[in-house]
Scaffold this active site. Sequence first.
Site, PDB file in Angstrom:
ATOM      1  CG  ASP A  45      -8.348  -1.597  -6.993  1.00 15.93           C
ATOM      2  OD1 ASP A  45      -8.045  -2.477  -6.160  1.00 15.93           O
ATOM      3  OD2 ASP A  45      -8.141  -0.395  -6.823  1.00 15.93           O
ATOM      4  CG  ASP A  83      -5.952  -3.448  -2.438  1.00 17.14           C
ATOM      5  OD1 ASP A  83      -6.449  -3.567  -3.565  1.00 17.14           O
ATOM      6  OD2 ASP A  83      -5.750  -2.348  -1.905  1.00 17.14           O
TER       7      ASP A  83
END
Length: 444
Positions: free
Chosen positions: A83, A296
Amino acid sequence: MPPPLLSCLLLLLLATARPWPVAAAESPTRPAAKPRALPLRARQVPAGALPRPPSKLRFHHNVSLTVSLAVGTPPQNVTMVLDTGSELSWLLCRHQRRNASAPTTTATSFRPSASRTFAAVPCGSPQCSSRDLPSPPSCDAASRRCRVSMTYADGSTSDGALATDVFAVGDAPPLRSAFGCMSEAYDSSPDGVATAGLLGMNRGTLSFVSQASTRRFSYCISDRDDAGVLLLGHSDIPFLPLNYTPLYQPTLPLPYFDRVAYSVQLLGIRVGGKPLPIPASVLAPDHTGAGQTMVDSGTQFTFLLGDAYSALKAEFSRQTKPFLPALDDPDFVFQEAFDTCFRVPAGRPPPTARLPAVSLLFKGAEMTVAGDRLLYKVPGERRGGGDGVWCLTFGNADMVPLTAYVIGHHHQMNLWVEYDLERGRVGLAPVKCDVASERLGLML
């Protein structure tokens, strides 16, 4: 991450076919370590088991890269979500079950008691005083050990110990890294793929990127199940003409600006080649830091702040009106953020070839979303005659609510994305991931 979104998202699973060097940062006087290419494949995974910082969106499921790692001594194999929007890595730690009705811990969880190199972080450690995390670590007065807390997708929380252990991929030298050893996680799907944790890859001091001194990494997310690739390390690839946009950092600290995110400057948006009439001030962070644009990998779709979203909705609807009927239901908002929706006759696919492409313009680079990446079919939603409901895959950040532009994973398919921390930039290049994977295999 605020209200639930999306009922089923893809998760990209990483095999450990080749090693990843995670030694010290490369210097100009020492040859850079050879980059490692890792294959990606698509799987469905519920994100209920994934703690989420408050600054990130809360989804039923989530799209992210995952990597298979070996943690501890002797090594235990775990699968962790990769992530780029999170800092602290965490592992679901297997402990004694408190009661018979409690859910069993997944087979991929980490057993700290079985690792000779596992160590809890004491309260006096510099790692326990980090202020980069949304919820700073705290000190347990009784044990004098550092504690961390994470927010789950459904709004509940899980806390655990801040700890360190050795991490390795393949036969690369192990690296001691700090992580959260979380006591429990939520997974309501009986057939979901289990993940043991999350690997934080942003620019914070406790992220795996920082602790491993990894200065460049990149990936290509395929629209096929098994053709994606992740490249870790320096990667000057001649057949990929990357266009770079600088990472944006304000000169002064701002209360709502995430300084450890991968933030870029959004300069404009085009729909079908037509520039949207959006003032530059709407696309830039304001005096508080709200309005930054973040790349992201932990978010699926792209979210625009209200004024920019309204301009996109109006122009996309205008250009598609002759061939794509609008839903015309003012009360319908899919998962609380998607309200640019259309009706498609039962049994027919949407006319993706005729849809106007949406291009996000940055300083020095651009990202174009086209074809079937523009619409998402709402599961189980039907209208008169059995028409399906399809929504534009750009969400209204104000409805979430969210105070930033977020560029999601779904809109990065068949696009090479490079994070270059050494030079403070993000590189983008359109490419077919299966072709890139094949050519990389010949080079490395």
